[in-house]
Design a protein around this motif. Structure first.
Motif, PDB file in Angstrom:
ATOM      1  N   LYS A 102     -20.317   5.925  26.601  1.00  0.00           N
ATOM      2  CA  LYS A 102     -20.340   5.654  25.158  1.00  0.00           C
ATOM      3  C   LYS A 102     -20.631   4.180  24.872  1.00  0.00           C
ATOM      4  CE  LYS A 102     -17.391   9.447  23.510  1.00  0.00           C
ATOM      5  NZ  LYS A 102     -16.075   9.817  22.930  1.00  0.00           N
ATOM      6  N   LYS A 103     -20.085   3.313  25.696  1.00  0.00           N
ATOM      7  CA  LYS A 103     -20.355   1.876  25.535  1.00  0.00           C
ATOM      8  C   LYS A 103     -21.838   1.591  25.737  1.00  0.00           C
ATOM      9  CE  LYS A 103     -19.015  -2.673  27.313  1.00  0.00           C
ATOM     10  NZ  LYS A 103     -18.224  -3.407  28.346  1.00  0.00           N
ATOM     11  N   LEU A 104     -22.422   2.214  26.767  1.00  0.00           N
ATOM     12  CA  LEU A 104     -23.856   2.042  27.032  1.00  0.00           C
ATOM     13  C   LEU A 104     -24.686   2.594  25.879  1.00  0.00           C
ATOM     14  CD1 LEU A 104     -26.246   1.329  28.890  1.00  0.00           C
ATOM     15  CD2 LEU A 104     -25.983   3.604  29.921  1.00  0.00           C
ATOM     16  N   ILE A 105     -24.307   3.741  25.351  1.00  0.00           N
ATOM     17  CA  ILE A 105     -25.018   4.347  24.225  1.00  0.00           C
ATOM     18  C   ILE A 105     -24.990   3.420  23.013  1.00  0.00           C
ATOM     19  CG2 ILE A 105     -24.826   6.191  22.498  1.00  0.00           C
ATOM     20  CD1 ILE A 105     -24.047   8.071  24.847  1.00  0.00           C
ATOM     21  N   THR A 106     -23.816   2.864  22.720  1.00  0.00           N
ATOM     22  CA  THR A 106     -23.684   1.944  21.575  1.00  0.00           C
ATOM     23  C   THR A 106     -24.583   0.728  21.745  1.00  0.00           C
ATOM     24  OG1 THR A 106     -21.376   2.612  21.260  1.00  0.00           O
ATOM     25  CG2 THR A 106     -22.062   0.562  20.229  1.00  0.00           C
ATOM     26  N   GLU A 107     -24.537   0.132  22.921  1.00  0.00           N
ATOM     27  CA  GLU A 107     -25.366  -1.050  23.205  1.00  0.00           C
ATOM     28  C   GLU A 107     -26.847  -0.713  23.087  1.00  0.00           C
ATOM     29  OE1 GLU A 107     -26.167  -4.221  26.879  1.00  0.00           O
ATOM     30  OE2 GLU A 107     -24.614  -2.677  27.086  1.00  0.00           O
ATOM     31  N   SER A 108     -27.226   0.460  23.558  1.00  0.00           N
ATOM     32  CA  SER A 108     -28.630   0.863  23.559  1.00  0.00           C
ATOM     33  C   SER A 108     -29.146   1.143  22.151  1.00  0.00           C
ATOM     34  CB  SER A 108     -28.813   2.097  24.448  1.00  0.00           C
ATOM     35  OG  SER A 108     -28.431   1.813  25.783  1.00  0.00           O
ATOM     36  N   ILE A 109     -28.361   1.853  21.360  1.00  0.00           N
ATOM     37  CA  ILE A 109     -28.773   2.145  19.985  1.00  0.00           C
ATOM     38  C   ILE A 109     -28.861   0.856  19.175  1.00  0.00           C
ATOM     39  CG2 ILE A 109     -28.090   3.276  17.833  1.00  0.00           C
ATOM     40  CD1 ILE A 109     -27.035   5.606  19.516  1.00  0.00           C
ATOM     41  N   ASP A 110     -27.914  -0.039  19.373  1.00  0.00           N
ATOM     42  CA  ASP A 110     -27.963  -1.339  18.695  1.00  0.00           C
ATOM     43  C   ASP A 110     -29.252  -2.089  19.041  1.00  0.00           C
ATOM     44  OD1 ASP A 110     -25.546  -0.924  17.466  1.00  0.00           O
ATOM     45  OD2 ASP A 110     -24.379  -2.184  18.834  1.00  0.00           O
ATOM     46  N   ALA A 111     -29.706  -1.929  20.290  1.00  0.00           N
ATOM     47  CA  ALA A 111     -30.903  -2.644  20.747  1.00  0.00           C
ATOM     48  C   ALA A 111     -32.188  -2.011  20.233  1.00  0.00           C
ATOM     49  CB  ALA A 111     -30.928  -2.687  22.275  1.00  0.00           C
ATOM     50  N   GLY A 112     -32.144  -0.707  19.891  1.00  0.00           N
ATOM     51  CA  GLY A 112     -33.355  -0.039  19.401  1.00  0.00           C
ATOM     52  C   GLY A 112     -33.777   1.166  20.215  1.00  0.00           C
ATOM     53  N   PHE A 113     -32.898   1.673  21.073  1.00  0.00           N
ATOM     54  CA  PHE A 113     -33.179   2.923  21.791  1.00  0.00           C
ATOM     55  C   PHE A 113     -32.899   4.071  20.811  1.00  0.00           C
ATOM     56  CE2 PHE A 113     -32.951   0.089  25.228  1.00  0.00           C
ATOM     57  CZ  PHE A 113     -33.186   0.701  26.446  1.00  0.00           C
ATOM     58  N   TYR A 114     -33.948   4.661  20.279  1.00  0.00           N
ATOM     59  CA  TYR A 114     -33.755   5.739  19.315  1.00  0.00           C
ATOM     60  C   TYR A 114     -34.114   7.101  19.894  1.00  0.00           C
ATOM     61  CZ  TYR A 114     -33.047   1.940  15.992  1.00  0.00           C
ATOM     62  OH  TYR A 114     -32.580   0.818  15.346  1.00  0.00           O
ATOM     63  N   SER A 115     -34.069   7.170  21.212  1.00  0.00           N
ATOM     64  CA  SER A 115     -34.170   8.440  21.933  1.00  0.00           C
ATOM     65  C   SER A 115     -33.313   8.310  23.184  1.00  0.00           C
ATOM     66  CB  SER A 115     -35.625   8.749  22.306  1.00  0.00           C
ATOM     67  OG  SER A 115     -35.713   9.984  22.982  1.00  0.00           O
ATOM     68  N   ILE A 116     -32.444   9.281  23.424  1.00  0.00           N
ATOM     69  CA  ILE A 116     -31.521   9.216  24.561  1.00  0.00           C
ATOM     70  C   ILE A 116     -31.448  10.572  25.250  1.00  0.00           C
ATOM     71  CG2 ILE A 116     -29.105   8.919  25.246  1.00  0.00           C
ATOM     72  CD1 ILE A 116     -28.829   6.814  23.059  1.00  0.00           C
ATOM     73  N   ASP A 117     -31.627  10.560  26.561  1.00  0.00           N
ATOM     74  CA  ASP A 117     -31.487  11.782  27.356  1.00  0.00           C
ATOM     75  C   ASP A 117     -30.072  11.852  27.912  1.00  0.00           C
ATOM     76  OD1 ASP A 117     -34.035  12.564  26.851  1.00  0.00           O
ATOM     77  OD2 ASP A 117     -34.868  11.901  28.767  1.00  0.00           O
ATOM     78  N   LEU A 118     -29.320  12.825  27.432  1.00  0.00           N
ATOM     79  CA  LEU A 118     -27.930  13.007  27.860  1.00  0.00           C
ATOM     80  C   LEU A 118     -27.907  13.849  29.129  1.00  0.00           C
ATOM     81  CD1 LEU A 118     -26.445  13.833  24.342  1.00  0.00           C
ATOM     82  CD2 LEU A 118     -26.348  11.632  25.542  1.00  0.00           C
ATOM     83  N   ASP A 119     -27.660  13.198  30.250  1.00  0.00           N
ATOM     84  CA  ASP A 119     -27.634  13.916  31.524  1.00  0.00           C
ATOM     85  C   ASP A 119     -26.192  14.172  31.937  1.00  0.00           C
ATOM     86  OD1 ASP A 119     -27.956  15.013  33.977  1.00  0.00           O
ATOM     87  OD2 ASP A 119     -28.994  13.309  34.883  1.00  0.00           O
ATOM     88  N   THR A 120     -25.670  15.304  31.484  1.00  0.00           N
ATOM     89  CA  THR A 120     -24.325  15.728  31.890  1.00  0.00           C
ATOM     90  C   THR A 120     -24.410  16.890  32.887  1.00  0.00           C
ATOM     91  OG1 THR A 120     -24.265  17.075  29.863  1.00  0.00           O
ATOM     92  CG2 THR A 120     -23.189  14.943  29.779  1.00  0.00           C
ATOM     93  N   SER A 121     -25.627  17.093  33.439  1.00  0.00           N
ATOM     94  CA  SER A 121     -25.854  18.221  34.352  1.00  0.00           C
ATOM     95  C   SER A 121     -25.072  18.072  35.657  1.00  0.00           C
ATOM     96  CB  SER A 121     -27.350  18.353  34.668  1.00  0.00           C
ATOM     97  OG  SER A 121     -27.820  17.206  35.361  1.00  0.00           O
TER      98      SER A 121
END
Length: 391
Positions: A150-169
């Motif tokens: 979640k911390k990585l997701i927050t940092e990434s969205i703040d930076a401009g990553f507006y597509s994220i592949d959720l790999d919970t496989s």
């Protein structure tokens, strides 16, 4: 401030300056990119249109930019302009951020600076590839592992990553009696992360999300797994929130390619295009997704690539072969390459398997030298870099 009218200098200081300089230069790049309407942007609406069948006939390349990020992104954009392509994703995986020493804000700066330098005129799509929940970490301390992602997701969205592949496989539990139960930990955590992302995404932006049903490099995916994941995910997510737009499946490839004894990708790869086509059609017609995602594709024989759009593949992930083109270019400085390999001999020695050739060892581990040699590779003579990137 006159210095920062030059994009080359601006991006250099955004990567190698002191902390305050980096912060200011990254802000300037983002501001200049927004003024040019480059974004970064979300590809969510594009994928929705693919899911509805409004547009078709192409697969979106998602290119992992590991080393020499600015020059590499410029080369991608030049190729895109030459072929009049606009649906392109620049991506980096969670693991790559570590060994390439590229945090989200740095990565976005390099890509946007490249778009500015090359006078790109289309929205720039930036993606977090394999934002993977690590099985060992999750089993040891699930709260800590989830908080980390979640911390990585927050940092990434703040930076401009507006597509994220959720790999919970990695959490698929094959000990359970039914496929739905096997997939439940996978789609259950994907729903939790979806809810989190929707709660923090910027106003006016819908971050595009992808799911994954099987570990890349494992057994091939099947219809039952696909339906179990998507239906379970949709049921748990409920109505009112935008869910995933695509789903990654396994069809016979491996990250880095299937290698021979000399560390070269074999060309006789049994990629199951029938499964890819069938699962993409089910994802589209049954659930409104854009289709399936093919990982580990860059080292495949070139004659296979036209089959991806023909089979309705939504997205194709490409990494290793672009890296190979840099390291194996006759123009790449031999002295620097020798220093990189000497570094790998010492720092990645534990990864060398018994009986493995040195060539294969270097092929598998050289990706881990990008961070250590970032400044050296960015500093390669311009004429040499131009030769490498033209390839």
């Amino acid at each position: 401030m006159e210095r920062y009218n030059d994009v080359d200098l601006l991006v250099w200081d955004a990567v190698f300056g002191d902390d305050e300089t980096k912060k200011y230069c990254r802000y300037l790049i983002r501001k200049k990119a927004q003024e040019k309407c480059l974004g970064p942007a979300s590809p969510c609406e594009l994928y929705k249109a693919m899911g509805r069948g409004d547009i078709s006939g192409f697969s979106v390349p998602a290119i992992n930019i590991r080393g020499m990020a600015y020059d590499m992104s410029r080369a991608v954009i030049r190729a895109a302009k030459k072929t009049k392509s606009a649906a392109i994703i620049f991506e980096i995986a969670r693991s790559e951020m570590g060994y390439c020493e590229q945090k989200p804000s740095e990565f976005v700066s390099a890509v946007l600076a490249a778009a500015l330098k090359e006078n790109y005129e289309h929205p720039v799509f930036i993606q977090g590839d394999h934002f993977q929940v690590k099985e060992k970490g999750y089993k040891t301390d699930p709260t800590k592992e989830i908080d980390g992602i979640k911390k990585l997701i927050t940092e990434s969205i703040d930076a401009g990553f507006y597509s994220i592949d959720l790999d919970t496989s990695t959490l698929v539990d094959l000990s359970k009696p039914t496929v739905k139960e096997q997939q439940r930990p996978n789609y259950g955590l994907a729903v939790e992360l979806t809810n989190y992302i929707r709660s923090i995404e910027p106003n006016g932006i819908t971050v595009m999300l992808g799911g994954e049903i099987g570990e890349i490099g494992g057994k091939n995916s099947n219809e039952e797994e696909l339906r179990a994941y998507i239906s379970g995910y949709n049921e748990m997510l409920g109505t009112g929130l935008v869910g995933i737009s695509k789903i990654a499946v396994q069809t016979g490839t491996e990250h880095g390619g299937v290698l021979d004894a000399n560390g070269k990708p074999v060309k006789d790869v049994k990629l199951d295009f029938n499964t890819l086509e069938k699962l993409s059609e089910i994802a589209r017609k049954g659930y409104g997704l854009a289709g399936c995602v093919q990982h580990g594709a860059s080292t495949l024989p070139s004659e296979m690539f036209d089959k991806f759009p023909k089979t309705g593949t939504a997205e194709v992930h490409l990494a290793t072969e672009f890296q190979n083109m840099i390291f194996d270019s006759p123009a790449f400085p031999s002295e620097l390459k020798n220093r990189i390999y000497d570094y790998l001999k010492v720092n990645c020695a534990s990864e060398k398997k018994e009986g493995e050739t040195e060539a294969k060892f270097f092929y598998k581990t050289r990706k881990k030298a990008w961070g250590q040699f970032k400044k050296e590779t960015w500093s390669i003579d311009k004429n040499i870099k131009d030769k490498i990137m033209s390839e």
